[in-house]
Design a protein around this motif. Structure first.
Motif, PDB file in Angstrom:
ATOM      1  N   UNK A  66       0.846  -1.198   0.000  1.00 45.73           N
ATOM      2  CA  UNK A  66       0.000   0.000   0.000  1.00 45.73           C
ATOM      3  C   UNK A  66       0.877   1.241   0.000  1.00 45.73           C
ATOM      4  N   UNK A  67       0.255   2.381  -0.316  1.00 44.74           N
ATOM      5  CA  UNK A  67       0.933   3.665  -0.258  1.00 44.74           C
ATOM      6  C   UNK A  67      -0.031   4.704   0.313  1.00 44.74           C
ATOM      7  N   UNK A  68       0.542   5.834   0.751  1.00 41.70           N
ATOM      8  CA  UNK A  68      -0.256   6.915   1.331  1.00 41.70           C
ATOM      9  C   UNK A  68      -0.127   8.143   0.444  1.00 41.70           C
ATOM     10  N   UNK A  69      -1.265   8.689   0.040  1.00 42.66           N
ATOM     11  CA  UNK A  69      -1.299   9.932  -0.736  1.00 42.66           C
ATOM     12  C   UNK A  69      -1.682  11.057   0.218  1.00 42.66           C
ATOM     13  N   UNK A  70      -0.689  11.869   0.595  1.00 38.98           N
ATOM     14  CA  UNK A  70      -0.938  12.937   1.565  1.00 38.98           C
ATOM     15  C   UNK A  70      -1.509  14.198   0.921  1.00 38.98           C
ATOM     16  N   UNK A  71      -1.620  14.209  -0.429  1.00 38.84           N
ATOM     17  CA  UNK A  71      -2.120  15.403  -1.116  1.00 38.84           C
ATOM     18  C   UNK A  71      -3.627  15.346  -1.358  1.00 38.84           C
ATOM     19  N   UNK A  72      -4.288  14.294  -0.884  1.00 45.22           N
ATOM     20  CA  UNK A  72      -5.732  14.168  -1.100  1.00 45.22           C
ATOM     21  C   UNK A  72      -6.466  15.300  -0.405  1.00 45.22           C
ATOM     22  N   UNK A  73      -7.600  15.716  -0.996  1.00 47.04           N
ATOM     23  CA  UNK A  73      -8.335  16.866  -0.475  1.00 47.04           C
ATOM     24  C   UNK A  73      -8.904  16.608   0.911  1.00 47.04           C
ATOM     25  N   UNK A  74      -9.358  15.377   1.165  1.00 46.73           N
ATOM     26  CA  UNK A  74      -9.976  15.059   2.463  1.00 46.73           C
ATOM     27  C   UNK A  74      -8.977  14.480   3.451  1.00 46.73           C
ATOM     28  N   UNK A  75      -7.688  14.743   3.262  1.00 47.56           N
ATOM     29  CA  UNK A  75      -6.659  14.248   4.172  1.00 47.56           C
ATOM     30  C   UNK A  75      -5.942  13.045   3.592  1.00 47.56           C
ATOM     31  N   UNK A  76      -4.907  12.539   4.287  1.00 49.74           N
ATOM     32  CA  UNK A  76      -4.134  11.401   3.782  1.00 49.74           C
ATOM     33  C   UNK A  76      -5.045  10.232   3.425  1.00 49.74           C
ATOM     34  N   UNK A  77      -4.755   9.630   2.260  1.00 47.96           N
ATOM     35  CA  UNK A  77      -5.586   8.533   1.756  1.00 47.96           C
ATOM     36  C   UNK A  77      -4.678   7.368   1.379  1.00 47.96           C
ATOM     37  N   UNK A  78      -5.137   6.146   1.661  1.00 48.31           N
ATOM     38  CA  UNK A  78      -4.333   4.943   1.452  1.00 48.31           C
ATOM     39  C   UNK A  78      -4.853   4.207   0.221  1.00 48.31           C
ATOM     40  N   UNK A  79      -3.907   3.821  -0.658  1.00 48.79           N
ATOM     41  CA  UNK A  79      -4.260   3.101  -1.889  1.00 48.79           C
ATOM     42  C   UNK A  79      -3.444   1.816  -1.973  1.00 48.79           C
ATOM     43  N   UNK A  80      -3.989   0.847  -2.720  1.00 52.44           N
ATOM     44  CA  UNK A  80      -3.236  -0.368  -3.002  1.00 52.44           C
ATOM     45  C   UNK A  80      -2.139  -0.074  -4.019  1.00 52.44           C
ATOM     46  N   UNK A  81      -1.004  -0.756  -3.866  1.00 47.16           N
ATOM     47  CA  UNK A  81       0.093  -0.645  -4.827  1.00 47.16           C
ATOM     48  C   UNK A  81       0.109  -1.866  -5.741  1.00 47.16           C
ATOM     49  N   UNK A  82      -0.282  -3.019  -5.219  1.00 46.84           N
ATOM     50  CA  UNK A  82      -0.308  -4.259  -5.996  1.00 46.84           C
ATOM     51  C   UNK A  82      -1.756  -4.737  -6.092  1.00 46.84           C
TER      52      UNK A  82
END
Length: 508
Positions: A113-129
């Motif tokens: 997984x990875x964390x996108x800290x630029x999301x509008x509603x705060x840090x968001x976690x996405x799958x990488x694989x």
């Protein structure tokens, strides 16, 4: 019981076996607790040569409660990965999941997984694989299936660090037939009754052999706290040195005996509420020896006996205030005052061991309530040299040889010395006592002769006890956090009584 159903089953299985039986395997086959089989083995052993039992120890790997859960439902990181939808999940929401905190860090280190800290509603976690293999669950399932040997040492070590796997030692018995093996076991008698003797039936009955090496049942008894053990040793040392014990039965003391009689001024910081526990009821002492009070007042406010005093307005109301005594020197003052009323003067050696109370900040070496040990010697012409000689003898009898003397100040002694001992547990020097020669401004108003000197010293009971028993924190010795097992297990206090000169250091 040797004639119980488990023992009978064991004997029948043993009769049908070629070599022997393993107690753990037998318990599994019979569907019962292993301890029940062990009890049957020990009962049969007591019959003599019916069976032979060899104790064996084997190591095996078992899953912990958390490990069992992960083997069923998957690892925390796998559960976190599966909980993330394609559009991602807010990190704050992810952390609220049961496996969120542990699983997030593990999934991040696995790069699932990875964390996108630029999301509008705060840090968001996405799958990488797109998918992953839950190796942790697979390894735990191998262990649960009895195939722990397929895991490498590194893999087992990692599971142990996560507290998912534990190595246990299983003690089992290998049971084989003895020289007197039989499947029919008659109940052995354990008592010889008068009826057996009168009828003669004892001749035909088997008796259980006596075990003369068995330990008897320990009688119930009380246990002395380590403080009481050391206190009794201190008391014995004082008595051996010819001291007489002073009465110390008044925990509540007036400010007069606690401070004023010791030539301690009424504006001294020790008399503030942040250092002393004052009483509300009864707030004042009603009876004081007024002739002696007047001499003390004059010494404080005007001087006398070769002293200029403190030159302040001494107040009787302040001296009447009741408090929880801050030291047992108040009891010494009472004893010396009584001594001064006896004519002619006779030399004395007094001691006391009792509780005192101070408004202390609690830490590893301080309590608000503790014990003080005090020794007092009154005689003609005593000096600081006599005091140091008595202290050397006293601490040598305690077995405490690493000592330091440091000049100090006390309102009621001059000269004064602090006594330090090295604490092996704390790895530092700790104060174990205070000492000095009582000032004439304290002794002469009592009525003692001018050529009489009084040397005195005091120390806490708790710190020497900590040193002797290797206790680093005083709160492990006294208070609500004390482990009572420590009271049961602590050995007798045997202070080193061999007379040998201790290495002392006098600090300049």
């Amino acid at each position: 019981m040797a004639d119980g159903p488990v023992a009978e089953l064991l004997l029948r299985r043993l009769e049908a076996s070629d070599g022997g039986l393993d107690s753990a395997e037998l318990a599994a086959e019979l569907g019962m607790e292993h301890q029940a089989v062990v009890g049957a083995v020990k009962s049969l052993q007591a019959l003599g040569e019916v069976i032979e039992a060899e104790l064996r120890s084997t190591k095996r790997w078992e899953l912990t409660a958390e490990g069992e859960e992960i083997a069923r439902e998957g690892s925390h990181e796998a559960r976190v990965f599966r909980s993330i939808p394609p559009e991602g999940l807010a990190q704050s929401e992810l952390m609220r999941l049961p496996s969120g905190k542990v699983g997030f860090s593990k999934a991040m280190s696995n790069k699932w997984i990875r964390v996108d800290k630029s999301a509008a509603d705060g840090p968001r976690v996405f799958r990488v694989v797109d998918s992953m293999e839950d190796e942790v669950q697979r390894r735990l399932q191998l262990v649960r299936g009895g195939q722990a040997e397929k895991l490498g040492e590194k893999e087992r070590s990692e599971l142990r660090k996560r507290k998912l796997l534990a190595e246990v030692i299983l003690k089992t018995y290998w049971v084989s037939k003895g020289s007197a093996f039989s499947t029919s076991i008659s109940k052995q008698e354990t008592e010889l009754s008068p009826e057996m003797i009168s009828s003669g039936s004892w001749r035909d009955r088997p008796f259980k052999p006596y075990n003369f090496l068995a330990h008897g049942v320990l009688p119930d008894s009380g246990h002395l706290h380590p403080l009481l053990k050391v206190r009794s040793q201190f008391r014995q040392i004082f008595l051996e040195m010819g001291f007489t014990e002073m009465p110390t039965d008044n925990f509540i003391e007036s400010s007069f005996w606690n401070f004023d009689a010791l030539f301690q001024p009424q504006q001294h910081p020790a008399r503030d509420q942040h250092d002393t526990f004052f009483l509300r009821d009864p707030a004042e002492a009603l009876q004081l020896p007024m002739d002696y009070v007047q001499r003390v007042k004059r010494t404080h406010s005007q001087g006398g006996y070769g002293s200029q005093g403190y030159k302040y307005n001494w107040k009787l109301d302040e001296a009447r205030k009741n408090l929880l005594r801050t030291h047992t020197t108040s009891a010494s003052a009472r004893a010396l005052y009584r001594l001064a009323q006896k004519k002619p003067f006779t030399p004395v050696k007094y001691f006391s061991i009792d509780r005192v109370f101070r408004n202390e900040t609690l830490d590893a070496t301080h309590l608000a309530e503790f014990h003080q040990i005090e020794g007092v010697v009154a005689d003609h012409g005593l000096t600081l040299g006599h005091l140091m000689g008595v202290l050397r003898e006293f601490f040598t009898k305690l077995g405490i040889t690493q000592l330091r003397f440091k000049p100090a100040y006390n309102p009621y002694t001059e000269p004064s010395m602090e006594v330090f001992s090295y604490h092996q547990g704390l790895k530092k020097w700790v104060e174990v006592g205070n000492s000095g020669v009582f000032r004439p401004e304290m002794l002469l108003p009592m009525g003692l002769p001018e050529n009489v000197s009084v040397i005195a010293w005091g120390l806490s009971l708790e710190r020497p006890t900590m040193i002797k028993y290797g206790i680093n924190n005083i709160r492990e010795l006294v208070g609500h956090k004390v482990n009572l097992q420590m009271v049961y297990d602590s050995p007798l206090c045997r202070l080193d009584a061999e007379p040998r000169p201790p290495p002392t250091q006098e600090a300049a």
